[in-house]
Design an enzyme around this catalytic site. Structure first.
Site, short mmCIF file in Angstrom:
data_model
loop_
_atom_site.label_atom_id
_atom_site.label_comp_id
_atom_site.label_asym_id
_atom_site.label_seq_id
_atom_site.Cartn_x
_atom_site.Cartn_y
_atom_site.Cartn_z
N ARG A 83 -4.04 -10.32 4.51
CA ARG A 83 -4.03 -11.36 4.67
C ARG A 83 -3.08 -12.36 5.41
O ARG A 83 -3.13 -13.33 6.18
CB ARG A 83 -4.69 -12.07 3.80
CG ARG A 83 -6.38 -11.79 3.76
CD ARG A 83 -6.96 -11.43 2.62
NE ARG A 83 -7.69 -11.49 1.91
CZ ARG A 83 -9.76 -11.02 1.78
NH1 ARG A 83 -9.53 -12.12 2.26
NH2 ARG A 83 -9.57 -10.44 1.69
N HIS A 143 0.57 -1.37 -0.01
CA HIS A 143 -0.30 0.58 -0.02
C HIS A 143 0.98 1.51 -0.09
O HIS A 143 0.76 2.48 -0.46
CB HIS A 143 -0.91 -0.14 1.06
CG HIS A 143 -2.18 -1.01 1.21
ND1 HIS A 143 -1.78 -2.23 2.10
CD2 HIS A 143 -2.96 -0.94 1.04
CE1 HIS A 143 -2.59 -2.75 2.07
NE2 HIS A 143 -3.30 -2.46 1.27
#
Ligand code: PAF
Length: 277
Positions: free
Chosen positions: A184, A34
């Protein structure tokens, strides 16, 4: 860095931003992948808006929305040094007002791969991304190649709905052993974390065949399945060698293609892909 939650505050702030605005939409629990999108947005625009919203409508009935990792304080600490102008963290009530019934749906492109395994997922993604585009009015929006089908679907939607926004696709960031970075990965225990490298290994083996001249898509799919099959903790959901644009499964690779897969490692569902050509 302005941290806003109301839509009115966001719109007021947006009106004050002159020049080019880059948007990085996220669901939070930020990792270096990100942050690389944010840095790219910062380098290419005058201002950067990051949105953090765990979008309930892109989670299926059997996917645990309440367990999705969240840590706003940590996210804000990570964003602070990157020169972000605005972080918008709206509530579910803002994004989905009571009585909500308006959806954005991309058709054929959302049928295979992730769309087949996660019915309704992309309808949730395209709806929320449209709403974020409307609210933030960016010139460019940044997405990771890791979610290859999401990128294809958002590109299509942007074109179809005439959003005046350039979609910028950034490379997948990987750990040293090749595992694609993902929020995740936090769910994996030590043994699963080691096993999870099998996704990267199977993609790499298939790419080796492609680089050596193999163009039969079945040969590449079989190679990926063979490598994945060698890992006892891996439970394969799908393996694909598809056309990069249409996402239709290929017999012969003649143009740009996408190798992709979804694999459960224990209870954690991981996806990864390589672009060929
Ligand atoms: O890729 C994600 O994190 C999400 O799907 C997105 C684009 C932020 C929409 O909720």
């Amino acid at each position: 860095m302005n941290i806003l939650s109301s839509l009115l505050d966001l719109r007021t702030k947006r009106l004050s931003l002159d020049g080019k605005v880059g948007l990085v939409p996220t669901m939070g629990y930020l990792h270096p992948g990100h942050l690389s999108l944010v840095s790219r947005a910062k380098a290419e625009n005058d201002h950067v808006i990051v949105t953090i919203f765990v979008n309930p409508t892109q989670f299926g009935a059997n996917e645990d929305l309440s367990k999705y990792p969240r840590d706003l304080e940590r996210d804000l600490e990570l964003l602070k040094p990157l020169g972000v102008d605005v972080v918008w963290n709206p509530s579910a009530e803002i994004m989905y007002p009571s009585g909500y019934q308006t959806w954005v749906n991309v058709e054929a492109l959302t049928n295979p791969l992730e769309g087949a395994m996660r019915p309704g997922h992309f309808k949730g993604v395209t709806t929320i991304v449209s709403k974020i585009f409307n609210a933030t009015q960016p010139h460019k929006a940044y997405f990771g190649q890791k979610d290859a089908q999401q990128v294809a679907v958002i590109r299509r939607m942007t074109l179809d709905l005439n959003f005046p926004i350039e979609i910028v696709v950034c490379p997948t960031l990987r750990e040293d052993d090749g595992l694609a970075m993902s929020s995740r990965n936090k769910y994996l225990n030590d043994e699963e974390r080691k096993a999870a490298t099998v996704l990267f290994r199977s993609l790499s083996e298939a790419k080796k065949l492609f680089d050596a001249g193999e163009r039969d898509a079945d040969v590449l799919r079989n190679k990926m399945k063979e490598v994945l099959g060698s890992e006892p903790l891996a439970n394969v959901q799908y393996v694909s060698c598809a056309d990069y644009d249409s996402l239709e499964e290929l017999n012969l690779i003649e143009n740009k293609a996408l190798l992709s897969m979804a694999v459960f490692i224990g209870k954690t569902r991981l996806i990864d892909n390589f672009v060929l050509g």
